[in-house]
Design a protein around this motif. Structure first.
Motif, PDB file in Angstrom:
ATOM      1  N   LEU A  53       1.098  -9.811   1.233  1.00  0.00           N
ATOM      2  CA  LEU A  53      -0.043  -8.968   0.883  1.00  0.00           C
ATOM      3  C   LEU A  53      -0.622  -8.297   2.126  1.00  0.00           C
ATOM      4  N   ALA A  54      -0.695  -9.026   3.234  1.00  0.00           N
ATOM      5  CA  ALA A  54      -1.228  -8.442   4.468  1.00  0.00           C
ATOM      6  C   ALA A  54      -0.355  -7.278   4.935  1.00  0.00           C
ATOM      7  N   SER A  55       0.949  -7.443   4.821  1.00  0.00           N
ATOM      8  CA  SER A  55       1.865  -6.366   5.209  1.00  0.00           C
ATOM      9  C   SER A  55       1.691  -5.158   4.296  1.00  0.00           C
ATOM     10  N   VAL A  56       1.543  -5.406   2.994  1.00  0.00           N
ATOM     11  CA  VAL A  56       1.353  -4.320   2.027  1.00  0.00           C
ATOM     12  C   VAL A  56       0.051  -3.582   2.310  1.00  0.00           C
ATOM     13  N   GLU A  57      -1.005  -4.339   2.600  1.00  0.00           N
ATOM     14  CA  GLU A  57      -2.294  -3.700   2.838  1.00  0.00           C
ATOM     15  C   GLU A  57      -2.333  -2.977   4.180  1.00  0.00           C
ATOM     16  N   GLN A  58      -1.603  -3.490   5.161  1.00  0.00           N
ATOM     17  CA  GLN A  58      -1.526  -2.792   6.443  1.00  0.00           C
ATOM     18  C   GLN A  58      -0.954  -1.397   6.244  1.00  0.00           C
ATOM     19  N   SER A  59       0.081  -1.319   5.430  1.00  0.00           N
ATOM     20  CA  SER A  59       0.707  -0.032   5.155  1.00  0.00           C
ATOM     21  C   SER A  59      -0.169   0.849   4.277  1.00  0.00           C
ATOM     22  N   GLY A  60      -0.667   0.271   3.186  1.00  0.00           N
ATOM     23  CA  GLY A  60      -1.464   1.044   2.248  1.00  0.00           C
ATOM     24  C   GLY A  60      -0.656   1.956   1.350  1.00  0.00           C
ATOM     25  N   GLN A  61       0.668   1.938   1.509  1.00  0.00           N
ATOM     26  CA  GLN A  61       1.487   2.917   0.800  1.00  0.00           C
ATOM     27  C   GLN A  61       1.765   2.543  -0.648  1.00  0.00           C
ATOM     28  N   VAL A  62       1.633   1.264  -0.987  1.00  0.00           N
ATOM     29  CA  VAL A  62       1.831   0.874  -2.381  1.00  0.00           C
ATOM     30  C   VAL A  62       0.766   1.526  -3.259  1.00  0.00           C
ATOM     31  N   LEU A  89      25.569  -1.807   4.116  1.00  0.00           N
ATOM     32  CA  LEU A  89      25.301  -2.098   5.526  1.00  0.00           C
ATOM     33  C   LEU A  89      24.245  -1.147   6.088  1.00  0.00           C
ATOM     34  N   ALA A  90      24.295   0.118   5.688  1.00  0.00           N
ATOM     35  CA  ALA A  90      23.299   1.085   6.135  1.00  0.00           C
ATOM     36  C   ALA A  90      21.919   0.731   5.590  1.00  0.00           C
ATOM     37  N   ALA A  91      21.856   0.310   4.322  1.00  0.00           N
ATOM     38  CA  ALA A  91      20.576  -0.064   3.727  1.00  0.00           C
ATOM     39  C   ALA A  91      19.978  -1.270   4.430  1.00  0.00           C
ATOM     40  N   ALA A  92      20.807  -2.272   4.731  1.00  0.00           N
ATOM     41  CA  ALA A  92      20.328  -3.466   5.423  1.00  0.00           C
ATOM     42  C   ALA A  92      19.792  -3.107   6.804  1.00  0.00           C
ATOM     43  N   ASP A  93      20.487  -2.221   7.495  1.00  0.00           N
ATOM     44  CA  ASP A  93      20.063  -1.798   8.828  1.00  0.00           C
ATOM     45  C   ASP A  93      18.742  -1.036   8.759  1.00  0.00           C
ATOM     46  N   THR A  94      18.608  -0.155   7.770  1.00  0.00           N
ATOM     47  CA  THR A  94      17.381   0.623   7.602  1.00  0.00           C
ATOM     48  C   THR A  94      16.202  -0.290   7.297  1.00  0.00           C
ATOM     49  N   LEU A  95      16.395  -1.244   6.377  1.00  0.00           N
ATOM     50  CA  LEU A  95      15.314  -2.158   6.023  1.00  0.00           C
ATOM     51  C   LEU A  95      14.886  -2.975   7.234  1.00  0.00           C
ATOM     52  N   MET A  96      15.841  -3.426   8.024  1.00  0.00           N
ATOM     53  CA  MET A  96      15.536  -4.205   9.222  1.00  0.00           C
ATOM     54  C   MET A  96      14.650  -3.391  10.166  1.00  0.00           C
ATOM     55  N   LYS A  97      14.978  -2.132  10.350  1.00  0.00           N
ATOM     56  CA  LYS A  97      14.207  -1.282  11.269  1.00  0.00           C
ATOM     57  C   LYS A  97      12.810  -0.994  10.729  1.00  0.00           C
ATOM     58  N   ILE A  98      12.694  -0.772   9.418  1.00  0.00           N
ATOM     59  CA  ILE A  98      11.377  -0.537   8.822  1.00  0.00           C
ATOM     60  C   ILE A  98      10.489  -1.766   9.001  1.00  0.00           C
ATOM     61  N   HIS A  99      11.051  -2.946   8.733  1.00  0.00           N
ATOM     62  CA  HIS A  99      10.277  -4.177   8.826  1.00  0.00           C
ATOM     63  C   HIS A  99       9.979  -4.585  10.263  1.00  0.00           C
ATOM     64  N   ALA A 100      10.735  -4.084  11.228  1.00  0.00           N
ATOM     65  CA  ALA A 100      10.560  -4.499  12.624  1.00  0.00           C
ATOM     66  C   ALA A 100       9.159  -4.177  13.145  1.00  0.00           C
ATOM     67  N   ALA A 102       6.463  -4.017  10.987  1.00  0.00           N
ATOM     68  CA  ALA A 102       5.498  -4.560  10.029  1.00  0.00           C
ATOM     69  C   ALA A 102       5.086  -5.961  10.456  1.00  0.00           C
ATOM     70  N   ILE A 103       4.290  -6.029  11.490  1.00  0.00           N
ATOM     71  CA  ILE A 103       3.795  -7.292  12.030  1.00  0.00           C
ATOM     72  C   ILE A 103       2.291  -7.152  12.265  1.00  0.00           C
ATOM     73  N   GLY A 104       1.581  -8.290  12.234  1.00  0.00           N
ATOM     74  CA  GLY A 104       0.147  -8.239  12.449  1.00  0.00           C
ATOM     75  C   GLY A 104      -0.497  -9.564  12.102  1.00  0.00           C
ATOM     76  N   GLN A 112      -0.290 -15.019  12.014  1.00  0.00           N
ATOM     77  CA  GLN A 112       0.549 -13.845  12.213  1.00  0.00           C
ATOM     78  C   GLN A 112       1.566 -13.709  11.082  1.00  0.00           C
ATOM     79  N   TYR A 113       1.762 -12.488  10.620  1.00  0.00           N
ATOM     80  CA  TYR A 113       2.818 -12.227   9.644  1.00  0.00           C
ATOM     81  C   TYR A 113       3.864 -11.311  10.260  1.00  0.00           C
ATOM     82  N   ASP A 114       5.045 -11.399   9.723  1.00  0.00           N
ATOM     83  CA  ASP A 114       6.183 -10.630  10.214  1.00  0.00           C
ATOM     84  C   ASP A 114       7.074 -10.364   9.014  1.00  0.00           C
ATOM     85  N   ALA A 115       7.217  -9.096   8.629  1.00  0.00           N
ATOM     86  CA  ALA A 115       7.968  -8.769   7.414  1.00  0.00           C
ATOM     87  C   ALA A 115       9.430  -9.178   7.506  1.00  0.00           C
ATOM     88  N   ASN A 116       9.967  -9.333   8.710  1.00  0.00           N
ATOM     89  CA  ASN A 116      11.354  -9.754   8.876  1.00  0.00           C
ATOM     90  C   ASN A 116      11.516 -11.268   8.973  1.00  0.00           C
TER      91      ASN A 116
END
Length: 346
Positions: A53-62, A89-100, A102-104, A112-116
């Motif tokens: 939830l903290a990660s979702v609220e940090q983004s606000g995009q949902v 493999l491309a999707a996994a790589d993209t998700l990893m980079k997006i989540h990298a 998403a910390i706070g 501390q939360y970490d989306a990865n």
């Protein structure tokens, strides 16, 4: 690996990816229950985890762009299940980079939360796989055979290898899944923010339906879908989420929804129409599967084979990311209210 652009409508995949037509994953995830009921159930349940939830609220995009976020989430999950090897493999790589980034700090727990983080990834992964299967059972054909269910959870562990999850941590049975959720339950928090987000996500018309549809149809869809999703939640989870519902409403919601789902399942044309309306980015990924279009090479890969040729794995990438952070390097956290780039997962 760079982002692979979506296939044109009706195109072939290069290969069967990591599951294929003999998998139980294709049988369950291609059924219409996954499109709205299964995914909505998963994202509603996930909001009880304070770190997610903290990660979702940090983004606000949902809240800011709910249809886009739903579309992209559907696209990612569909790519892993139905896409060809290179696309997964491309999707996994993209998700990893997006989540990298998403910390706070979670404002509820102060931790501390970490989306990865593998624990957080496992929660999302199992919630999705369980919700997709459970709605398939309730609104679709019913329970799998014992052999099929065993295969389903083995395939769930295979899919976990495209995230930071250790596949050894994935339960391989229904009893194991129940034990996992029981162990995770003390970590769930019924905060006001969690309940507000769950309520927002249950307004399914804002997430699933195109805005040009008439308002009465949208209200009817949300009224039925909300009650159908809540009907699949255990009582303790409804109390946490502030979503009470009488048993008679559960029964009515299931009775109304089940024949509609089965009607859609009987027609490829109807399935494609619903898919185009709800998640246009997912269409190129699933259409070859629904239409029975064979890939260019009818082979199924394993994650070990793929990463041996194209590594590193997400877990290896995460280890490197943690090492970089320890040196005060690596990607900076997202600023509050950032807008994510419109990346494609397939």
């Amino acid at each position: 690996m760079g982002v692979v652009r979506p296939l044109r409508t009706g195109a072939q995949h290069a290969d069967y990816g990591f599951f294929g037509p003999d998998s139980v994953t294709w049988k369950v995830w291609s059924y219409p229950t996954s499109l709205a009921l299964g995914f909505l159930r998963a994202v509603v349940v996930e909001e009880l985890d304070p770190f997610l939830l903290a990660s979702v609220e940090q983004s606000g995009q949902v809240v800011a762009r709910p249809r886009l976020r739903y579309d992209r989430t559907m696209q990612y999950f569909a790519t892993v299940k139905f896409g060809d090897t290179a696309s997964v493999l491309a999707a996994a790589d993209t998700l990893m980079k997006i989540h990298a980034r998403a910390i706070g700090t979670d404002p509820v727990t102060g931790r501390q939360y970490d989306a990865n983080d593998p624990d957080s990834q496992l929660w999302i992964h199992l919630t999705a796989w369980h919700s997709i299967l459970y709605t398939y059972e309730v609104f679709g054909p019913g329970k799998l055979s014992a052999a099929e269910e065993g295969q389903y959870w083995e395939e769930c562990a295979r899919a976990a290898e495209f995230q930071t999850i250790d596949p050894a941590d994935v339960p391989r049975s229904r009893d194991g899944i129940r034990a996992y959720f029981a162990s995770y339950r003390p970590r769930l928090i019924a905060s006001e923010n969690a309940q507000r987000m769950m309520d927002f996500l249950l307004d399914a018309d804002a997430i699933v339906l195109p805005p040009e549809l008439p308002a009465p149809l949208r209200r009817l869809f949300t009224a039925v879908t909300r009650r159908a999703v809540v009907a699949t939640l255990p009582r303790w989870m409804r109390r946490l989420g502030g979503t009470p519902q009488p048993r008679v409403v559960d029964a009515l919601a299931i009775a109304v929804t089940r024949p509609v789902i089965r009607l859609v399942a009987a027609s490829t044309a109807l399935q494609m129409a619903v898919l185009r309306a709800a998640s246009p980015r997912t269409v190129p990924v699933i259409e070859p599967v629904l239409r029975g279009t064979p890939p260019q090479r009818p082979v199924v890969s394993t994650p070990a084979e793929a990463y041996a040729a194209h590594g590193p794995t997400p877990r290896e990438q995460y280890t490197a990311l943690l090492e970089a952070r320890a040196r005060q390097q690596g990607p900076a956290p997202y600023p509050a209210g950032h807008r994510e780039p419109l990346l494609d997962f397939a």
